[in-house]
Motif scaffolding. Sequence first.
Motif, PDB file in Angstrom:
ATOM      1  N   VAL A  34     -41.930   9.165  25.706  1.00 48.56           N
ATOM      2  CA  VAL A  34     -43.422   9.551  25.881  1.00 48.56           C
ATOM      3  C   VAL A  34     -43.274   9.713  27.215  1.00 48.56           C
ATOM      4  N   SER A  35     -42.374   9.564  28.112  1.00 47.69           N
ATOM      5  CA  SER A  35     -42.660   9.705  30.027  1.00 47.69           C
ATOM      6  C   SER A  35     -42.072  11.353  29.975  1.00 47.69           C
ATOM      7  N   LEU A  36     -40.702  11.469  28.342  1.00 47.99           N
ATOM      8  CA  LEU A  36     -40.580  12.504  28.799  1.00 47.99           C
ATOM      9  C   LEU A  36     -41.470  14.112  27.881  1.00 47.99           C
ATOM     10  N   LEU A  37     -42.206  13.416  27.222  1.00 48.09           N
ATOM     11  CA  LEU A  37     -42.884  14.489  26.707  1.00 48.09           C
ATOM     12  C   LEU A  37     -43.626  14.804  27.552  1.00 48.09           C
ATOM     13  N   TYR A  38     -44.668  14.012  28.105  1.00 47.71           N
ATOM     14  CA  TYR A  38     -44.875  14.180  29.699  1.00 47.71           C
ATOM     15  C   TYR A  38     -44.833  15.365  30.322  1.00 47.71           C
ATOM     16  N   SER A  39     -43.432  15.229  31.096  1.00 51.33           N
ATOM     17  CA  SER A  39     -42.857  15.601  31.879  1.00 51.33           C
ATOM     18  C   SER A  39     -42.956  17.315  31.442  1.00 51.33           C
ATOM     19  N   GLN A  40     -42.651  17.268  29.914  1.00 56.18           N
ATOM     20  CA  GLN A  40     -42.310  18.449  30.116  1.00 56.18           C
ATOM     21  C   GLN A  40     -43.940  19.845  29.763  1.00 56.18           C
ATOM     22  N   VAL A  41     -44.510  18.962  29.371  1.00 60.60           N
ATOM     23  CA  VAL A  41     -45.979  19.587  29.442  1.00 60.60           C
ATOM     24  C   VAL A  41     -46.554  19.608  30.796  1.00 60.60           C
ATOM     25  N   ALA A  42     -46.023  18.869  31.317  1.00 58.85           N
ATOM     26  CA  ALA A  42     -46.951  18.526  33.297  1.00 58.85           C
ATOM     27  C   ALA A  42     -45.762  20.551  33.624  1.00 58.85           C
ATOM     28  N   GLN A  43     -44.489  20.030  32.925  1.00 54.00           N
ATOM     29  CA  GLN A  43     -43.740  21.064  33.861  1.00 54.00           C
ATOM     30  C   GLN A  43     -44.748  22.727  33.274  1.00 54.00           C
ATOM     31  N   ASN A  44     -44.695  22.807  31.935  1.00 53.78           N
ATOM     32  CA  ASN A  44     -44.889  23.613  31.502  1.00 53.78           C
ATOM     33  C   ASN A  44     -46.212  23.546  30.326  1.00 53.78           C
ATOM     34  N   PRO A  45     -46.960  23.939  30.359  1.00 59.32           N
ATOM     35  CA  PRO A  45     -48.632  24.066  29.773  1.00 59.32           C
ATOM     36  C   PRO A  45     -48.719  23.941  28.142  1.00 59.32           C
ATOM     37  N   THR A  46     -47.600  25.465  28.347  1.00 57.67           N
ATOM     38  CA  THR A  46     -47.655  26.147  27.058  1.00 57.67           C
ATOM     39  C   THR A  46     -46.723  25.782  25.727  1.00 57.67           C
ATOM     40  N   VAL A  47     -45.957  24.111  26.233  1.00 55.65           N
ATOM     41  CA  VAL A  47     -44.877  23.985  24.747  1.00 55.65           C
ATOM     42  C   VAL A  47     -45.965  22.862  24.585  1.00 55.65           C
ATOM     43  N   HIS A  48     -47.467  22.733  25.873  1.00 56.91           N
ATOM     44  CA  HIS A  48     -48.610  21.404  24.607  1.00 56.91           C
ATOM     45  C   HIS A  48     -48.600  21.628  23.328  1.00 56.91           C
ATOM     46  N   LYS A  49     -48.983  22.864  22.674  1.00 48.70           N
ATOM     47  CA  LYS A  49     -49.088  23.098  21.264  1.00 48.70           C
ATOM     48  C   LYS A  49     -47.981  22.934  20.679  1.00 48.70           C
ATOM     49  N   ILE A  50     -47.126  23.556  21.234  1.00 56.42           N
ATOM     50  CA  ILE A  50     -45.304  23.369  20.093  1.00 56.42           C
ATOM     51  C   ILE A  50     -45.350  21.835  20.421  1.00 56.42           C
ATOM     52  N   PHE A  51     -45.825  20.908  21.088  1.00 59.09           N
ATOM     53  CA  PHE A  51     -45.373  19.777  20.993  1.00 59.09           C
ATOM     54  C   PHE A  51     -46.658  18.971  19.113  1.00 59.09           C
ATOM     55  N   THR A 109     -47.680  20.275  17.360  1.00 56.52           N
ATOM     56  CA  THR A 109     -48.306  21.296  16.269  1.00 56.52           C
ATOM     57  C   THR A 109     -46.859  20.148  15.401  1.00 56.52           C
ATOM     58  N   LEU A 110     -45.528  20.035  16.156  1.00 61.60           N
ATOM     59  CA  LEU A 110     -44.186  19.211  15.922  1.00 61.60           C
ATOM     60  C   LEU A 110     -44.584  17.848  14.851  1.00 61.60           C
ATOM     61  N   LEU A 111     -45.365  16.663  16.547  1.00 62.15           N
ATOM     62  CA  LEU A 111     -45.968  15.501  16.021  1.00 62.15           C
ATOM     63  C   LEU A 111     -46.794  14.440  15.433  1.00 62.15           C
ATOM     64  N   SER A 112     -47.867  15.992  15.691  1.00 65.48           N
ATOM     65  CA  SER A 112     -48.623  16.012  14.722  1.00 65.48           C
ATOM     66  C   SER A 112     -48.839  15.372  12.905  1.00 65.48           C
ATOM     67  N   GLY A 162     -50.590  16.025  10.946  1.00 60.35           N
ATOM     68  CA  GLY A 162     -49.882  17.338  10.074  1.00 60.35           C
ATOM     69  C   GLY A 162     -49.705  18.068  10.118  1.00 60.35           C
ATOM     70  N   GLY A 163     -48.349  18.109  11.168  1.00 54.83           N
ATOM     71  CA  GLY A 163     -47.721  18.776  11.605  1.00 54.83           C
ATOM     72  C   GLY A 163     -46.700  19.297  10.515  1.00 54.83           C
ATOM     73  N   CYS A 164     -45.510  19.246  11.417  1.00 58.04           N
ATOM     74  CA  CYS A 164     -44.286  20.626  10.101  1.00 58.04           C
ATOM     75  C   CYS A 164     -44.051  19.796   9.277  1.00 58.04           C
ATOM     76  N   GLU A 165     -42.845  20.264   8.393  1.00 60.10           N
ATOM     77  CA  GLU A 165     -42.188  19.237   7.812  1.00 60.10           C
ATOM     78  C   GLU A 165     -40.856  19.750   7.616  1.00 60.10           C
ATOM     79  N   LEU A 166     -40.090  19.326   7.290  1.00 62.26           N
ATOM     80  CA  LEU A 166     -38.793  19.982   6.453  1.00 62.26           C
ATOM     81  C   LEU A 166     -38.660  20.169   4.978  1.00 62.26           C
ATOM     82  N   TYR A 167     -38.266  20.610   4.158  1.00 62.97           N
ATOM     83  CA  TYR A 167     -37.746  20.424   2.589  1.00 62.97           C
ATOM     84  C   TYR A 167     -37.048  21.386   2.539  1.00 62.97           C
ATOM     85  N   LEU A 168     -35.884  20.936   2.055  1.00 58.43           N
ATOM     86  CA  LEU A 168     -34.580  21.371   0.562  1.00 58.43           C
ATOM     87  C   LEU A 168     -35.654  22.410  -0.042  1.00 58.43           C
ATOM     88  N   LYS A 169     -35.593  23.329  -0.894  1.00 55.73           N
ATOM     89  CA  LYS A 169     -36.364  24.250  -1.826  1.00 55.73           C
ATOM     90  C   LYS A 169     -35.122  25.164  -2.526  1.00 55.73           C
TER      91      LYS A 169
END
Length: 188
Positions: A117-134, A136-139, A141-148
Amino acid sequence: STATLVVPDEQTTEAVQAATEGLKHLVVECKIGDVADWELLETLQVASYDHVLLLRHDGLAADQSDAKVMVTLIHVRSILEEAGASPGVVSELGLEQNRTIAQAGRADDFVVGNHLVSLLYSQVAQNPTVHKIFHTLLSEGGCELYLKPIVDYVQPGQAMDFYTALEAASRKGEVAIGCRTIADKANA
């Protein structure tokens, strides 16, 4: 799929059952007991599992919780070694320094909760644009991987390259991150 949870009491069992009530593709079984108890772990037939996840107890101090996870990890490793089984084992620890101790002799996967969690917060503090990416990935209802199967995207039997698969996935609002040829299946 089936998930077996070891919980401390009946109240927790009821809470787990209420939280997992609507799940369609997962059966959740609760066993009441102490997860660090050798005899309980033996009755669970851990060697038959595909994955083992050892989570820390948030109600305990970090060092006490880590101690319980590490004792459980030692028991689980012993049971798995005796059975000749090797499911994936992931352990959550609260203190970074305990990871080195827990990894001794084996390279299981470890998640250090607060450190991650600390590493995640550090990255967001250094680069606020990654907040949306994190987000999406970690919520939930976020991303999922499927083999299709590729036939969901292109005509079977037609020659194609990966760019064609990328375009077909994009048209469905999806992202293709790889593909496997028939020859790869034979070698797998």
